[in-house]
Design an enzyme around this catalytic site. Structure first.
Site, PDB file in Angstrom:
ATOM      1  N   ARG A 198       6.793   5.076   8.785  1.00  0.00           N
ATOM      2  CA  ARG A 198       6.598   6.219   7.876  1.00  0.00           C
ATOM      3  C   ARG A 198       5.432   7.083   8.339  1.00  0.00           C
ATOM      4  O   ARG A 198       5.464   8.311   8.198  1.00  0.00           O
ATOM      5  CB  ARG A 198       6.379   5.752   6.433  1.00  0.00           C
ATOM      6  CG  ARG A 198       6.296   6.941   5.466  1.00  0.00           C
ATOM      7  CD  ARG A 198       6.218   6.526   4.015  1.00  0.00           C
ATOM      8  NE  ARG A 198       5.043   5.709   3.760  1.00  0.00           N
ATOM      9  CZ  ARG A 198       4.805   5.092   2.608  1.00  0.00           C
ATOM     10  NH1 ARG A 198       5.672   5.181   1.611  1.00  0.00           N
ATOM     11  NH2 ARG A 198       3.729   4.350   2.457  1.00  0.00           N
ATOM     12  N   LEU A 257       7.752  10.361  -2.833  1.00  0.00           N
ATOM     13  CA  LEU A 257       7.415   9.622  -1.625  1.00  0.00           C
ATOM     14  C   LEU A 257       8.460   8.522  -1.427  1.00  0.00           C
ATOM     15  O   LEU A 257       8.862   7.857  -2.388  1.00  0.00           O
ATOM     16  CB  LEU A 257       6.022   8.993  -1.747  1.00  0.00           C
ATOM     17  CG  LEU A 257       5.587   8.305  -0.454  1.00  0.00           C
ATOM     18  CD1 LEU A 257       5.212   9.329   0.607  1.00  0.00           C
ATOM     19  CD2 LEU A 257       4.450   7.344  -0.683  1.00  0.00           C
ATOM     20  N   TYR A 292      -1.808   9.479   5.403  1.00  0.00           N
ATOM     21  CA  TYR A 292      -2.403   8.150   5.283  1.00  0.00           C
ATOM     22  C   TYR A 292      -1.336   7.095   5.056  1.00  0.00           C
ATOM     23  O   TYR A 292      -0.169   7.417   4.796  1.00  0.00           O
ATOM     24  CB  TYR A 292      -3.455   8.125   4.176  1.00  0.00           C
ATOM     25  CG  TYR A 292      -2.917   8.128   2.753  1.00  0.00           C
ATOM     26  CD1 TYR A 292      -2.302   9.250   2.211  1.00  0.00           C
ATOM     27  CD2 TYR A 292      -3.025   6.994   1.950  1.00  0.00           C
ATOM     28  CE1 TYR A 292      -1.810   9.241   0.910  1.00  0.00           C
ATOM     29  CE2 TYR A 292      -2.543   6.981   0.646  1.00  0.00           C
ATOM     30  CZ  TYR A 292      -1.935   8.112   0.132  1.00  0.00           C
ATOM     31  OH  TYR A 292      -1.446   8.097  -1.146  1.00  0.00           O
ATOM     32  N   LYS A 332       3.342  11.759   3.273  1.00  0.00           N
ATOM     33  CA  LYS A 332       2.240  11.033   2.618  1.00  0.00           C
ATOM     34  C   LYS A 332       0.899  11.658   2.999  1.00  0.00           C
ATOM     35  O   LYS A 332       0.150  11.118   3.811  1.00  0.00           O
ATOM     36  CB  LYS A 332       2.303   9.544   2.998  1.00  0.00           C
ATOM     37  CG  LYS A 332       1.476   8.641   2.078  1.00  0.00           C
ATOM     38  CD  LYS A 332       1.841   7.190   2.278  1.00  0.00           C
ATOM     39  CE  LYS A 332       0.893   6.236   1.584  1.00  0.00           C
ATOM     40  NZ  LYS A 332       0.873   6.327   0.126  1.00  0.00           N
TER      41      LYS A 332
END
Ligand code: PLP
Length: 285
Positions: free
Chosen positions: A51, A205, A32, A149
């Site tokens: 990303r 992250l 996500y 992620k």
């Protein structure tokens, strides 16, 4: 009633449907992104799109739409839902094969792509940013690929509940005596003028806001140290803060009951919040 995006269609939220066999639902096999919206414009969109592709690549998942189309969908949803300040949530999963199976389905299975908006009037003027947040610490019990992620967010969710139960706002996760990150943000301390935040690895992250804030800090001649810092260092720091796409730069005034400085947001966090909001509004699309 919101309009959401599901697999190529803009539909009222009550009519949006995803299969019970979707691997996002059955295996948390999905990734996500969250992009903030300020004054109707997207903050740091290109970095979030990049990303997303990296997360998909790490999981051998197909990229369902190209960057131009992705931007178009974000903009369309912001417009359709009249979002002034808020965010756009995006999720891509490996899709819904015919049956439940641990093995990935064949490459012909279409990924699922879902986007929706959340309206948050006054997002950048949060009163919490003026008082700061209080955090507790918990052991980091997440999996080992925190750089991807994924929607596998149960432990961060549990940690958030532990924080709530303790009367705090959030939790910082600790591994081998050092802070990794917050439940949904990157963690920083400030000591003797230096901004310290954990270096990039699979342990955390790679925050989009982190990258922007560190760039602005360096441009403003602030000292930055990307390294692990211990819980003891954190508790005796001059100040602390967290960053994320939806909280921007958020001061931390208490860690495990230890008050930092005079218990109010420190000057470095306040300045970085100001610079980040100013610069990212300028670059918004
Ligand atoms: N770390 C974790 C675990 C997160 O979940 C998030 C955001 O959701 C962040 C850091 C901050 O990343 P970003 O600045 O890209 O929002």
């Amino acid at each position: 009633m919101r309009t959401v995006y599901v697999n190529g269609q803009y539909v009222p939220e009550q009519e949006a449907v995803v299969s019970v066999f979707d691997r996002g639902f059955l295996f948390a096999d999905g990734v996500y992104e969250v992009v903030s919206v300020l004054s109707g414009k997207l903050i740091d969109f290109a970095a979030h799109a990049a990303r997303l592709k990296r997360s998909l690549g790490e999981l051998d998942m197909r990229v369902p739409v190209d960057d131009d189309e992705l931007l178009e969908i974000h903009r369309e949803l912001v417009q359709l839902n009249e979002i002034e300040d808020g965010l756009v949530y995006l999720q891509v999963t490996r899709g819904a094969p015919a049956d439940r199976d641990f093995a990935y389905p064949d490459a012909g299975t279409e990924p699922t792509i879902v986007l929706f908006t959340q309206s948050k009037p006054g997002l950048a003027d949060s009163p919490v940013a003026k008082s700061g947040i209080r955090v507790i610490t918990v052991p980091d019990q997440r999996w080992g690929r925190r750089d991807i992620k994924t929607v596998q967010l149960l432990y961060p969710s549990m940690a958030k509940m532990m924080a709530k139960a303790a009367g705090a706002d959030d939790a910082w996760m600790v591994e081998d005596g050092s802070v990794t990150e917050g439940t949904s943000n990157n963690a920083y301390i400030v000591k003797d003028g230096a901004i310290v935040t954990r270096h990039l690895s699979t342990d955390i992250l790679h925050g989009i806001t982190r990258a922007a804030v560190l760039r602005f800090a360096r441009e403003a001649q602030m000292r930055v140290e990307e390294r692990a810092f211990t819980l003891d260092e954190a508790k005796t720091a001059d100040e602390a803060f967290v960053t994320s796409a939806s909280a921007f730069v958020m001061p931390v005034v208490e860690i495990d009951g230890a008050t930092l400085g005079d218990g109010t947001p420190g000057p470095v966090a306040a300045r970085l919040r100001e610079i980040y909001l100013e610069e990212s509004r300028k670059a918004a699309v």
